[in-house]
Motif scaffolding. Structure first.
Motif, PDB file in Angstrom:
ATOM      1  N   UNK A   1       2.604  -1.248 -19.488  1.00 40.19           N
ATOM      2  CA  UNK A   1       1.983  -2.653 -19.241  1.00 40.19           C
ATOM      3  C   UNK A   1       3.158  -3.470 -18.676  1.00 40.19           C
ATOM      4  N   UNK A   2       4.434  -3.266 -19.088  1.00 42.45           N
ATOM      5  CA  UNK A   2       5.623  -3.809 -18.566  1.00 42.45           C
ATOM      6  C   UNK A   2       5.595  -3.747 -17.195  1.00 42.45           C
ATOM      7  N   UNK A   3       5.279  -2.631 -16.610  1.00 38.94           N
ATOM      8  CA  UNK A   3       5.314  -2.406 -15.053  1.00 38.94           C
ATOM      9  C   UNK A   3       4.304  -3.525 -14.420  1.00 38.94           C
ATOM     10  N   UNK A   4       3.281  -4.129 -15.358  1.00 40.72           N
ATOM     11  CA  UNK A   4       2.573  -4.794 -14.445  1.00 40.72           C
ATOM     12  C   UNK A   4       3.044  -6.475 -14.354  1.00 40.72           C
ATOM     13  N   UNK A   5       4.035  -6.615 -15.023  1.00 39.28           N
ATOM     14  CA  UNK A   5       4.771  -7.889 -15.153  1.00 39.28           C
ATOM     15  C   UNK A   5       5.955  -8.203 -14.059  1.00 39.28           C
ATOM     16  N   UNK A   6       6.327  -9.390 -13.769  1.00 37.10           N
ATOM     17  CA  UNK A   6       7.349  -9.756 -12.720  1.00 37.10           C
ATOM     18  C   UNK A   6       8.696  -8.966 -13.451  1.00 37.10           C
ATOM     19  N   UNK A   7       9.664  -8.790 -12.734  1.00 36.34           N
ATOM     20  CA  UNK A   7      10.908  -8.121 -13.144  1.00 36.34           C
ATOM     21  C   UNK A   7      11.682  -8.851 -14.281  1.00 36.34           C
TER      22      UNK A   7
ATOM     23  N   UNK B   1       7.080  -7.657   0.178  1.00 38.10           N
ATOM     24  CA  UNK B   1       7.537  -6.352  -0.128  1.00 38.10           C
ATOM     25  C   UNK B   1       8.520  -6.208  -1.463  1.00 38.10           C
ATOM     26  N   UNK B   2       8.265  -4.968  -2.098  1.00 38.65           N
ATOM     27  CA  UNK B   2       8.804  -4.777  -3.473  1.00 38.65           C
ATOM     28  C   UNK B   2       9.338  -3.479  -3.315  1.00 38.65           C
ATOM     29  N   UNK B   3      10.621  -3.407  -3.803  1.00 40.73           N
ATOM     30  CA  UNK B   3      11.369  -2.081  -3.800  1.00 40.73           C
ATOM     31  C   UNK B   3      12.762  -2.607  -4.682  1.00 40.73           C
ATOM     32  N   UNK B   4      13.538  -1.365  -4.991  1.00 37.74           N
ATOM     33  CA  UNK B   4      14.382  -1.442  -5.779  1.00 37.74           C
ATOM     34  C   UNK B   4      15.649  -1.949  -5.200  1.00 37.74           C
TER      35      UNK B   4
ATOM     36  N   UNK C   1       6.590   1.493  -7.610  1.00 35.54           N
ATOM     37  CA  UNK C   1       6.115   0.536  -8.851  1.00 35.54           C
ATOM     38  C   UNK C   1       5.493  -0.549  -8.256  1.00 35.54           C
ATOM     39  N   UNK C   2       5.222  -0.565  -6.913  1.00 34.71           N
ATOM     40  CA  UNK C   2       4.408  -1.821  -6.274  1.00 34.71           C
ATOM     41  C   UNK C   2       2.995  -1.435  -6.579  1.00 34.71           C
ATOM     42  N   UNK C   3       2.494  -0.287  -7.078  1.00 35.22           N
ATOM     43  CA  UNK C   3       1.259   0.015  -7.371  1.00 35.22           C
ATOM     44  C   UNK C   3       0.777  -0.650  -8.344  1.00 35.22           C
ATOM     45  N   UNK C   4       1.672  -1.672  -9.186  1.00 32.36           N
ATOM     46  CA  UNK C   4       1.188  -2.311 -10.340  1.00 32.36           C
ATOM     47  C   UNK C   4       1.245  -3.875  -9.686  1.00 32.36           C
ATOM     48  N   UNK C   5       1.346  -3.958  -8.264  1.00 31.49           N
ATOM     49  CA  UNK C   5       1.460  -5.434  -7.837  1.00 31.49           C
ATOM     50  C   UNK C   5       0.311  -6.199  -8.191  1.00 31.49           C
ATOM     51  N   UNK C   6       0.146  -7.485  -8.447  1.00 29.35           N
ATOM     52  CA  UNK C   6      -0.884  -8.465  -9.121  1.00 29.35           C
ATOM     53  C   UNK C   6      -1.790  -8.714  -8.049  1.00 29.35           C
ATOM     54  N   UNK C   7      -2.285  -7.911  -7.233  1.00 34.70           N
ATOM     55  CA  UNK C   7      -3.018  -8.084  -6.053  1.00 34.70           C
ATOM     56  C   UNK C   7      -4.647  -8.250  -6.623  1.00 34.70           C
ATOM     57  N   UNK C   8      -5.119  -9.261  -6.038  1.00 34.98           N
ATOM     58  CA  UNK C   8      -6.663  -9.385  -6.349  1.00 34.98           C
ATOM     59  C   UNK C   8      -7.642  -9.045  -5.353  1.00 34.98           C
ATOM     60  N   UNK C   9      -8.793  -8.526  -5.796  1.00 35.86           N
ATOM     61  CA  UNK C   9      -9.791  -8.221  -4.332  1.00 35.86           C
ATOM     62  C   UNK C   9      -9.052  -7.335  -3.610  1.00 35.86           C
TER      63      UNK C   9
END
Ligand code: ADP
Ligand code: ZN
Ligand code: ZN
Length: 816
Positions: free
Chosen positions: A99-105, A357-360, A387-395
């Motif tokens: 669940x922590x992966x679903x939050x901002x860094x 974009x999201x990366x390390x 880890x971008x797999x858990x980005x909070x995109x909707x729809x």
């Protein structure tokens, strides 16, 4: 009322707390609460709300109470919560960690411990003059507190002049001299604000008496007709802040503060004129089918199998645009964006400000801002790594997993999820089209496509009918016969490179090992110089003049004598990229040579800079590790040389042939992407190896046939489900005891149903000072595997084994 809470710690179990009703009614699964845990206060995720106490609660246990609600609103959507539940269940991973992966860094809140002085403390200090009842430390702590009343524990310790922890305060707390309060600290990452200045409205500037500097400011702001960042204004006009401040005192300008975005792509040119392309006939037919799948607005998994240079990126771009047009969002995963800045740039140019974009490689601030842009719906396309797999995109309408075979999609530490497989689950939850793209699909993926689980789409030719490069295997045994000494570069290779340089074409040289020499061998006692913490030879790095461990980064001086037998006959063995670069410089003194590996990209942006110079033709030869093989689109490269194809073929891992095939095919995909045809040279001592032969023939299907037969015969995936139980401990005996304990349990439960390999020492028997054992379990069905694992862990717990030291790796990608 009760909350079941998952802590972001490597624990499989959750904990139940009593919950005050006001908090209870405000929370949803996924939201964070502050709870007491082992004398600490920690944040945890609510995973379940119930009005009944847990059934298996032992009699007369008192449950602790939830302290505070942390998130005012739920940051984890219902869909992501479900995804996280699936990940933790499937991979035997801690729900809190997932669940922590679903939050901002960096959003795990830190706690401040505030120590407050009570009247009792003052009294004790006074009495102490006579009674000397306080210890030296206590006296000092109370004195400091006497000056400040309340201090954060760390600061208190600092001012008192010694290390102090809660232990030193225990007696003072129980004697009511001080009290400790826990407070949530400010989050580590917050929005960035910028100070701006503007002319106050309705100021008749003409009537004012102004100094020269003040006048400059007023004129500039007037021309601007809006607020301007203070820093930029001062720099542009090269004036001092005092001019601004005096204008402010006179009430002529107003300051404001606004959040600014930290944009990871700020240096990328804005939208270029959309250059409409005529699609190749293969792109047309693939797009037709995928557009249909997209418009069905339901879950469709598809494999896009297109040779290198067939234009897969163009297909992704068109589908992302289509998804946006339908009012849905899109997610594209890539193995390592740092490696391919070109792609992010191309996407920004084509899709404009819609992308995040999201990366390390981003700073925490950049990641924070990108996360919130996605959450607020401002960014509707996300390009990122695992880890971008858990980005909070909707729809979500579309997920692309580019280079789906890449091993970096599997996380190597807990939670050990595979982003490709998890992307399929997210796609299913969202009703999205999921495209797995590759020139050389993973064996499992291709198997699934062939058996009809995924749609299968093939692109067999390169755009503009460019030919695939001709691949030649150079037999190094023959080279040795003619030259009589071991060579890094064969004669053939040298001649070919010289020819490219002559024609002003570019060359890539791959050697998948960094450093100068792979190891240092003592010729007297036969010993390799090993890492202090790992069972691994140290690598010689010449520029740094050090021996370095590539697994734990341990470094040491280069010894003159063997550390074991003091012989001076040390011999530097095996080649690395550093040596390759040095030899190339010697062989081709006029050529401009660069090196790309983890050592040369330490500084931020160094990576992109090296690639850009090569792209612009400022470098002739680029040597490096697998970093040079990934997805680059260099148009003037006509030769790719692979120096040693053999080392990775003999790793003790059933995927080593597949890995080698992927790497060599990727590398073979680099040359010939422009007008000129390309050529590939592979140096090897085993030119008869099927893997190399099939790379040379660009025959993926042929390789798959061989490999799948081998997998079937040896009972490996996709014909079995695999789990690796890993035990690590600094203490060898403890580790051995634990693996034997869990091994016996598994053996009993799995008897006759499953194949077990081990328990045994891992091929990397010691890593980062920890001894490693493993037990590989092959089961016919996933269901069986899960049952046995669950029961085994439960029994192990009952037997008092330290289960927190047993790491479960489901679908392991790396069994070393
Ligand atoms: P892949 O990812 O399949 O290896 P790329 O997407 O990198 O291939 O495409 C290879 C090159 O072909 C890129 O330079 C790309 O811009 C170009 N390209 C793609 N589609 C077309 C097209 N329809 N016409 C012309 N060039 C194209
Ligand atoms: Zn020796
Ligand atoms: Zn090491």
């Amino acid at each position: 009322m009760f909350l079941e809470v998952a802590l972001p710690l490597p624990l499989l179990q959750t904990f139940t707390y009593r919950c005050p009703s006001d908090i209870f009614h405000q929370t949803q699964p996924g939201q964070r609460v502050l709870v007491p845990f082992r004398n600490q206060r920690v944040s945890g995720f609510v995973v379940k709300k119930t009005e009944q106490p847990p059934k298996d609660l032992p009699a007369n246990t008192t449950l602790k109470e939830v302290l505070e609600l942390i998130d005012p609103s739920n940051l984890v959507s219902a869909e992501l919560f479900q995804l996280a539940e699936w990940v933790s269940d499937y991979y035997f991973a801690s729900r809190g960690e997932v669940l922590r992966s679903c939050l901002p860094p960096k959003s795990n809140p830190k706690m401040h411990k505030i120590v407050m002085l009570l009247q009792g403390g003052l009294d004790a200090l006074e009495r102490d003059e006579q009674t000397a009842e306080l210890s030296l430390k206590e006296r000092q702590l109370l004195r400091v507190l006497g000056e400040h009343q309340a201090l954060e524990l760390k600061e208190l310790a600092q001012r008192a002049g010694f290390e102090a922890g809660e232990r030193d305060l225990r007696r003072l707390v129980s004697n009511q001299c001080v009290q400790i309060q826990h407070q949530l600290a400010e989050p580590a990452v917050t929005p960035r604000f910028q100070k701006s200045v503007a002319l106050r409205a309705h100021t008749a500037v003409e009537a004012l008496k102004l100094t020269g500097q003040q006048n400059k400011v007023v004129q500039s702001l007037k021309a601007r007709q809006g607020p301007m960042p203070v820093a930029a204004l001062l720099e542009e006009l090269s004036i001092s802040p005092s001019a601004l401040n005096s204008l402010h005192r006179r009430g002529l300008v107003v300051f404001s503060s606004e959040a600014v975005r930290r944009d990871p792509l700020r240096s990328v040119a804005a939208l270029s004129s959309s250059n409409e392309r005529t699609h190749t006939s293969e792109q047309v037919s693939v797009l037709k089918e995928l557009h249909e799948a997209l418009s069905s607005a339901s879950f469709v998994p598809a494999l896009l199998h297109g040779v290198t240079g067939s234009g897969k990126t163009e297909v992704y771009l068109c589908l992302i645009e289509a998804s946006l047009q339908r009012g849905r969002t899109a997610l594209m995963l890539m193995p390592e964006i740092g490696l391919t800045p070109r792609v992010a740039e191309e996407f920004r140019q084509r899709l404009g400000p819609d992308i995040a974009i999201l990366h390390s490689g981003l700073s925490d601030g950049e990641r924070f801002d990108e996360w919130w842009r996605i959450k607020r719906g401002e960014a509707r396309v996300v390009i990122g790594t695992r880890s971008a797999l858990f980005a909070p995109l909707e729809n979500l309408g579309l997920i692309v997993v580019d280079e789906e075979h890449d091993p970096s999609y599997k996380q190597q530490e807990s939670p050990r999820y595979h982003a490709r497989d998890t992307a399929l689950v997210r796609g299913k939850l969202a009703g999205a089209l999921v495209i797995l793209g590759s020139a050389t699909p993973a064996v499992e993926t291709f198997h699934n496509a062939r058996s009809g689980k995924y749609r299968y789409l093939r692109m067999k030719s390169r755009v503009q009918s460019r030919p695939l490069p001709e691949v030649t295997l150079v037999d190094m045994r023959e080279e040795f016969k003619t030259s009589g000494k071991p060579a890094v570069f064969s004669g053939t290779l040298q001649a070919q490179v010289a020819q490219r340089l002559e024609r002003k074409e570019q060359v890539l040289v791959l050697l998948n090992r960094r450093g100068f020499s792979a190891s240092v061998l003592c010729r007297s006692c036969g010993q390799n110089i090993q890492c202090r913490n790992c069972s691994i030879s140290l690598t010689f790095h010449r520029a740094a003049s050090r021996l370095v461990c590539h697994y734990c980064s341990y470094e040491q001086r280069v010894p003159k004598l063997c550390p074991r037998c003091s012989s001076e006959h040390l011999y530097f063995q095996g080649d690395g990229t550093e040596k390759v670069e040095a030899l190339l410089e010697k062989l081709f003194p006029k050529a401009r040579i660069a090196r790309l590996d983890r050592d040369t990209v330490q500084r931020k942006n160094a990576h992109a800079a090296i690639l850009r110079r090569f792209q612009n033709g400022e470098t002739d030869i680029l040597a490096g590790t697998q970093m040079i093989s990934k997805g680059h689109d260099f148009h003037n490269v006509t030769l790719a040389a692979i120096l040693s194809a053999d080392s990775s073929l003999s790793f003790p891992d059933f995927r080593c042939a597949e890995r080698t095939f992927h790497l060599l095919s990727q590398m073979s995909g680099r040359p010939g992407r422009g007008e000129l045809p390309g050529q590939v040279l592979i140096q090897t001592f085993h030119p008869e190896h099927y893997c190399l032969k099939l790379v040379a023939q660009h025959d993926y299907e042929g390789f798959f046939e061989k490999e799948i037969r081998f997998r079937k015969m040896m009972h490996y995936p996709p014909f079995t489900s695999l789990a690796n139980l890993l035990v690590r401990d600094r203490d060898l005996d403890k580790a051995a005891h634990l693996i034997n304990g869990i091994g016996k349990i598994v053996q009993k439960l799995a008897a006759g149903q499953m194949r077990l390999l081990g328990p045994a020492l891992s091929p990397l028997a010691k890593l980062k000072s920890e001894h490693r054992f493993q037990l590989l379990i092959k089961a016919r069905t996933r269901q069986q595997l899960r049952e046995v694992l669950k029961q085994s862990l439960r029994l192990a717990e009952e037997e008092g084994l330290e289960t927190s030291k047993i790491h479960v790796d489901i679908d392991p990608q790396n069994i070393m």
